[in-house]
Scaffold this active site. Structure first.
Site, short mmCIF file in Angstrom:
data_model
loop_
_atom_site.label_atom_id
_atom_site.label_comp_id
_atom_site.label_asym_id
_atom_site.label_seq_id
_atom_site.Cartn_x
_atom_site.Cartn_y
_atom_site.Cartn_z
N ARG A 1 0.85 -1.18 0.00
CA ARG A 1 0.00 0.00 0.00
C ARG A 1 0.89 1.24 0.00
O ARG A 1 1.95 1.25 0.64
CB ARG A 1 -0.90 0.03 1.24
CG ARG A 1 -2.08 -0.94 1.22
CD ARG A 1 -3.12 -0.59 0.17
NE ARG A 1 -4.25 -1.52 0.14
CZ ARG A 1 -4.35 -2.56 -0.67
NH1 ARG A 1 -3.40 -2.84 -1.53
NH2 ARG A 1 -5.43 -3.33 -0.64
N GLU B 1 -3.31 7.50 -4.32
CA GLU B 1 -3.77 6.97 -5.61
C GLU B 1 -5.28 7.13 -5.78
O GLU B 1 -6.01 7.04 -4.79
CB GLU B 1 -3.35 5.50 -5.78
CG GLU B 1 -3.98 4.53 -4.81
CD GLU B 1 -3.49 3.10 -5.03
OE1 GLU B 1 -2.29 2.85 -4.92
OE2 GLU B 1 -4.35 2.24 -5.31
N HIS C 1 -1.47 0.27 -9.92
CA HIS C 1 -2.10 -0.69 -9.00
C HIS C 1 -2.71 -1.88 -9.75
O HIS C 1 -3.93 -2.07 -9.74
CB HIS C 1 -3.15 0.01 -8.11
CG HIS C 1 -3.45 -0.79 -6.86
ND1 HIS C 1 -3.88 -0.22 -5.69
CD2 HIS C 1 -3.38 -2.12 -6.59
CE1 HIS C 1 -4.06 -1.15 -4.78
NE2 HIS C 1 -3.76 -2.32 -5.30
C1 8YV Z 1 -7.05 -4.96 -5.61
C2 8YV Z 1 -5.20 -5.23 -3.91
O1 8YV Z 1 -7.14 -5.01 -6.97
O2 8YV Z 1 -6.20 -7.21 -3.19
C3 8YV Z 1 -5.65 -6.18 -2.87
O3 8YV Z 1 -5.42 -5.88 -1.68
O4 8YV Z 1 -4.45 -4.34 -3.65
C4 8YV Z 1 -5.65 -5.41 -5.32
O5 8YV Z 1 -5.55 -6.76 -5.63
C5 8YV Z 1 -7.42 -3.57 -5.19
O6 8YV Z 1 -7.23 -3.37 -3.85
C6 8YV Z 1 -8.86 -3.27 -5.57
O7 8YV Z 1 -9.78 -3.72 -4.63
#
Ligand code: 8YV
Length: 329
Positions: free
Chosen positions: A243, A272, A290
């Site tokens: 993150r 973001e 992302h």
């Molecule tokens: C998601 C991610 O696409 O799963 C996670 O924690 O960071 C990604 O795989 C994103 O968070 C959208 O929900």
């Protein structure tokens, strides 16, 4: 068959694949935001006010504001493994089940970590931009030199499922694996990953490359800042697939500009989808929007798992990926 009157009401916060919508419409009355743009917190709270369940993504913050009117909500299902968008304590207090989508994205996200590591250390983006700009006139012995990945030491910060999958990829590259985690892993997992537990400081000093895969909890805010970057090798690449808030972006930009570290690969950003303008100015960085879990197979699997979780919760069964398990005891 149950009449439509008895069907639960659910809210789907973002555009999903048609087969998912079909599954949900078969069992529930669906309020669907068919856009890829997230709702404002005020709109989200209004949409959550009248439903029994919600399917959301990492962009929807589920907190005091958005839950303020959600008096009949029983379950919130995240289409993501990370759940820093959920106020878990509040959800638990309100007796609302919270679920996520682990396992199905582990290998896809680990691949992305390796992709960013290799692309950044070998200057792939920088080289491509340079080539596209017409600067490539001659091959030269010392041109576009990067840093080796194979047989180097990788430091994995956060040795959960994805961290372990990265370690296994690293072994195939002849790398030495060191890791830092809140807790040391059981011996059998350490053996499987041939990974050695070290302190945060030792990892930063020793690793040739550093991979961030830890959850974004408040203690991890700016876990990598000026002090940590200064400990890293000047030949090292930093990769963040966790993150954005884990890295202090101002400190990272400074470190990249001043060759305190060699390069960086980022899939996630603090604000973001708004990107710190300074990140766009430095050449020694690879920036991805992302997309760690973004393959057709994995995104479909994530959606279906999130729907499985939602349906289980609505049917008063324990969802397979319940986060606040206290509610089930
Ligand atoms: C998601 C991610 O696409 O799963 C996670 O924690 O960071 C990604 O795989 C994103 O968070 C959208 O929900």
């Amino acid at each position: 068959m149950a009449s439509s009157m008895s069907k639960p009401k659910i809210f789907v916060a973002r555009q999903i694949f048609p087969e998912g919508l079909e599954r949900l419409r078969a069992i529930a009355e669906v309020d669907y935001n068919d856009q890829s743009v997230p709702l404002s917190p005020v709109d989200l709270s209004l949409r959550l006010a009248h439903v029994d369940g919600a399917l959301v993504t990492g962009s929807e913050k589920i907190d005091a504001q958005t839950l303020s009117q959600a008096h009949r909500l029983k379950i919130v299902s995240n289409i993501a493994v990370g759940f820093n968008n959920f106020d878990i304590q509040l959800l638990t207090e309100k007796n609302i089940l919270a679920t996520n989508t682990p396992e199905v994205l582990t290998d896809t996200t680990a691949d992305m970590g390796f992709l960013l590591l290799m692309a950044a250390a070998r200057r792939l983006s920088e080289g491509e931009h340079w080539l596209r700009a017409g600067h490539w006139q001659n091959w030269s012995l010392g041109g576009m030199m990067g840093m080796d990945i194979h047989h180097s030491t990788i430091g994995v910060m956060g040795m959960g499922r994805i961290g372990q999958a990265i370690a296994k990829r690293a072994l195939a590259f002849g790398m030495t694996v060191i890791y830092y985690n809140r807790r040391q892993l059981p011996k059998e997992i350490e053996k499987e990953c041939q990974a050695t537990y070290v302190t945060k400081e030792e990892l930063l000093k020793t690793a040739d490359h550093v991979m961030l895969v830890m959850p974004y909890v408040p203690e991890n805010h700016h876990f990598i800042g000026e002090k940590e970057l200064a400990l890293m090798k000047s030949t090292a690449t930093l990769v963040n697939i966790a993150r954005g808030g884990i890295v202090d972006e101002n400190a990272l930009i400074h470190a990249l500009k001043n060759q305190i570290i060699f390069s960086a690969g980022l899939d996630v950003y603090e604000g973001e989808p708004n990107i710190h303008p300074g990140l766009l100015e430095v050449p020694n960085i690879v920036l991805a929007p992302h997309i760690g879990s973004a393959t057709q197979k994995t995104r479909l699997a994530m959606m279906h798992l999130a729907i499985d979780n939602l349906i289980a919760g609505l049917n008063h069964q324990q969802p397979p990926n319940l986060i606040n398990t206290d509610l089930w005891k």
